[in-house]
Design a protein around this motif. Structure first.
Motif: not given
Length: 179
Positions: A97-99, A127-128, A166-169
């Protein structure tokens, strides 16, 4: 003498903003700087204006590079090409989870032209993840968000241009090639 003082004040402000990482403020300042320099050159001639524009380009490069995610903070491995706008990036992500800002910079006019061929393969297990492009003061444009391949030529605008993820989980992988 007043024209030289104005020129010095402009350069000091641009340098301070560039080094502080305030790219949106710096972008707005650089957009109007040429107009200010045109007025100043009517008073003191073109030599200071040309010198200031050369300095502005150098400061843009320094300020633009500070936005990119540092090598030690990257999840994957980045190899840059002729400049920070082109290269390859390969990464495996696990619950990330980070950009990450992978490629780009702030150039008034890029020496190698304003077109980039972007190819990205994204594999999303959970996740995304969104591979994006930021150009100027525009909102980020999503290039790809799902499993698949993105292949396009993008045209850079004058000023800041960045490609990142851009990531989330996010668990999955990405391969990015920009030429």
């Amino acid at each position: 003498m007043t024209g030289k003082r104005i020129l010095c004040i402009i350069l000091i402000c641009m340098g301070a903003l560039s080094l502080s990482g305030c790219n949106s403020i710096y972008q707005a300042l650089s957009d109007g700087t040429e107009k200010i320099l045109d007025v100043a050159s009517d008073t003191v001639g073109d030599t200071p204006k040309n010198t200031a524009l050369d300095i502005m380009d150098a400061l843009n490069e320094i300020g633009g590079n500070t936005v990119l995610t540092s090598e030690s903070s990257l999840q994957g491995e980045r190899t840059t090409g002729i400049d920070n706008y082109v290269g390859t990036y390969s990464a495996e992500y696990e619950d990330f989870s980070k950009t990450e800002y992978l490629f780009g910079g702030v150039d008034v006019e890029r020496e190698q032209g304003n077109e980039l061929n972007v190819e990205c393969v994204l594999k999303v297990d959970s996740g995304t993840a969104k591979v994006f492009w930021i150009s100027g003061s525009e909102n980020p444009v999503s290039l790809i968000e799902t499993d698949g391949t993105y292949k396009e030529t993008i045209t850079l605008s004058s000023g800041n241009n960045y490609i990142g993820i851009e990531c989330e989980d996010f668990t999955g992988s990405m391969e990015l090639n920009i030429e």
